[in-house]
Design a protein around this motif. Structure first.
Motif, short mmCIF file in Angstrom:
data_model
loop_
_atom_site.label_atom_id
_atom_site.label_comp_id
_atom_site.label_asym_id
_atom_site.label_seq_id
_atom_site.Cartn_x
_atom_site.Cartn_y
_atom_site.Cartn_z
N THR A 1 -6.50 5.39 -12.96
CA THR A 1 -6.21 4.12 -12.29
C THR A 1 -5.39 3.17 -13.15
O THR A 1 -5.24 2.00 -12.82
CB THR A 1 -7.53 3.43 -11.89
OG1 THR A 1 -8.35 3.25 -13.05
CG2 THR A 1 -8.28 4.25 -10.86
N TYR B 1 -6.87 2.76 -0.14
CA TYR B 1 -6.00 3.86 -0.58
C TYR B 1 -5.87 4.89 0.54
O TYR B 1 -6.76 5.04 1.37
CB TYR B 1 -6.59 4.53 -1.83
CG TYR B 1 -6.27 3.79 -3.10
CD1 TYR B 1 -5.24 4.22 -3.93
CD2 TYR B 1 -6.98 2.67 -3.46
CE1 TYR B 1 -4.94 3.55 -5.10
CE2 TYR B 1 -6.69 1.97 -4.63
CZ TYR B 1 -5.66 2.43 -5.45
OH TYR B 1 -5.35 1.74 -6.59
N ASN C 1 -14.11 2.08 -7.60
CA ASN C 1 -13.51 0.99 -8.36
C ASN C 1 -12.18 1.48 -8.93
O ASN C 1 -12.16 2.23 -9.90
CB ASN C 1 -14.43 0.53 -9.50
CG ASN C 1 -13.81 -0.58 -10.33
OD1 ASN C 1 -12.75 -1.13 -9.98
ND2 ASN C 1 -14.44 -0.92 -11.44
N ALA D 1 0.39 -2.11 -4.83
CA ALA D 1 -0.83 -2.92 -4.87
C ALA D 1 -1.79 -2.44 -5.95
O ALA D 1 -2.04 -1.25 -6.10
CB ALA D 1 -1.53 -2.86 -3.51
N GLY D 2 -2.30 -3.42 -6.69
CA GLY D 2 -3.34 -3.14 -7.68
C GLY D 2 -2.85 -2.60 -9.00
O GLY D 2 -3.65 -2.44 -9.93
N ALA E 1 -9.75 -0.33 -10.16
CA ALA E 1 -9.10 -1.29 -11.06
C ALA E 1 -8.62 -0.60 -12.33
O ALA E 1 -9.23 0.36 -12.80
CB ALA E 1 -10.08 -2.40 -11.42
N HIS F 1 -5.33 -5.50 -2.91
CA HIS F 1 -6.19 -4.31 -3.00
C HIS F 1 -6.47 -3.71 -1.62
O HIS F 1 -7.63 -3.59 -1.21
CB HIS F 1 -7.50 -4.66 -3.72
CG HIS F 1 -7.28 -5.24 -5.08
ND1 HIS F 1 -6.92 -4.47 -6.16
CD2 HIS F 1 -7.36 -6.52 -5.53
CE1 HIS F 1 -6.78 -5.23 -7.23
NE2 HIS F 1 -7.04 -6.48 -6.88
N GLU G 1 0.80 -1.22 0.00
CA GLU G 1 0.00 0.00 0.00
C GLU G 1 0.84 1.27 0.00
O GLU G 1 0.31 2.38 -0.12
CB GLU G 1 -0.93 0.01 1.22
CG GLU G 1 -0.25 0.21 2.56
CD GLU G 1 0.30 -1.06 3.19
OE1 GLU G 1 0.56 -1.05 4.40
OE2 GLU G 1 0.47 -2.07 2.47
N ASN H 1 -2.50 -8.32 -7.50
CA ASN H 1 -3.73 -8.90 -6.98
C ASN H 1 -4.07 -8.46 -5.56
O ASN H 1 -5.03 -8.94 -4.97
CB ASN H 1 -3.65 -10.43 -7.03
CG ASN H 1 -3.77 -10.96 -8.45
OD1 ASN H 1 -4.52 -10.42 -9.25
ND2 ASN H 1 -3.03 -12.01 -8.76
N SER I 1 -1.41 3.09 -12.42
CA SER I 1 -2.28 4.06 -11.76
C SER I 1 -1.45 5.23 -11.26
O SER I 1 -0.28 5.08 -10.90
CB SER I 1 -2.99 3.39 -10.58
OG SER I 1 -3.62 4.34 -9.76
#
Length: 228
Positions: free
Chosen positions: A144, A103, A208, A53-54, A210, A100, A42, A98, A152
């Motif tokens: 993102t 934030y 969202n 992450a993500g 993603a 999440h 994070e 993977n 992102s």
């Protein structure tokens, strides 16, 4: 250069204390990353250690390779990945892609409104007089990122964004040719970089967060890190 697989690296690191071995899982093996990037990727309070992450797996994989090959220079990262195989770097990238975790809250700003407006204009509309496309033209309407390899921009510290734009502008950071971020960054002044970095860091993550699907944007520039 001899490369090391994930399991071999883990076993060597823990060979002297077999009774105390942690589980041989990717989550256990990336604990060294957590010191700087957080337990779930994070990010941390240090402005220069970004969220992992993500982000799209191909983006993370490309950056790990760039550190290994010297396109990106930060001694601790260069050292950590020097002997890791492509397969191991891919495994790390997919693991963080993977995750999440929540934030962080958006950063406050101490810039005057006119500079923030300049940052917003660059991010959302670009600057045609400098041939600078909007950030959203490549990083997605929600900022993102876009699959498979565009990151992102939300959840990053202003100082980190500014430092990376400066590194691209000076040539310290490189991507595969054609290096589209260098092409953009060399057109930006110090004031532009501070303005857009600050504005981006002020943006909250959407519900969202993603990355946008692959092929959902027509990129305004040719980028060597993106599939053709």
């Amino acid at each position: 250069m001899k490369v090391v697989s994930s399991s071999a690296w883990f076993n060597v690191a823990h060979a002297e204390t077999p009774s105390l071995r942690a589980p041989d899982t990717i989550a256990a093996r990336v604990q060294a990353c957590a010191i700087c990037h957080g337990n779930q990727g994070e990010g941390t309070d240090n402005d220069y250690f970004p969220r992992l992450a993500g982000k799209p797996a191909d983006y993370l994989y490309n950056q790990l390779k760039h550190f290994r090959e010297g396109r990106r220079k930060y001694a601790p990262m260069n050292y950590l990945v020097t002997y890791l195989s492509d397969d191991y770097l891919r495994e790390i990238a997919v693991y963080y892609a993977n995750l999440h975790p929540p934030y962080p809250a958006p950063e406050p700003s101490n810039l005057p409104p006119s500079q923030l407006q300049r940052g917003r204009r660059i991010a959302l509309h670009g600057d045609s007089s400098k041939n600078v496309p909007a950030c959203i033209a490549c990083h997605g309407q929600a900022l993102t990122g876009v699959e498979p390899a565009i990151p992102s921009l939300v959840g990053l510290h202003a100082d980190y964004i500014s430092a990376q734009l400066g590194a691209w502008r000076s040539g310290i950071r490189h991507s595969a040719a054609p290096d589209c971020m260098h092409t953009v960054a060399i057109q930006l002044s110090d004031t532009d970089i501070r303005a857009v970095s600050t504005w981006l860091a002020m943006q909250p993550a959407p519900p969202n967060a993603a990355p946008a699907p692959a092929g959902s944007l027509k990129l305004p520039l040719s980028c060597g890190s993106q599939p053709h």
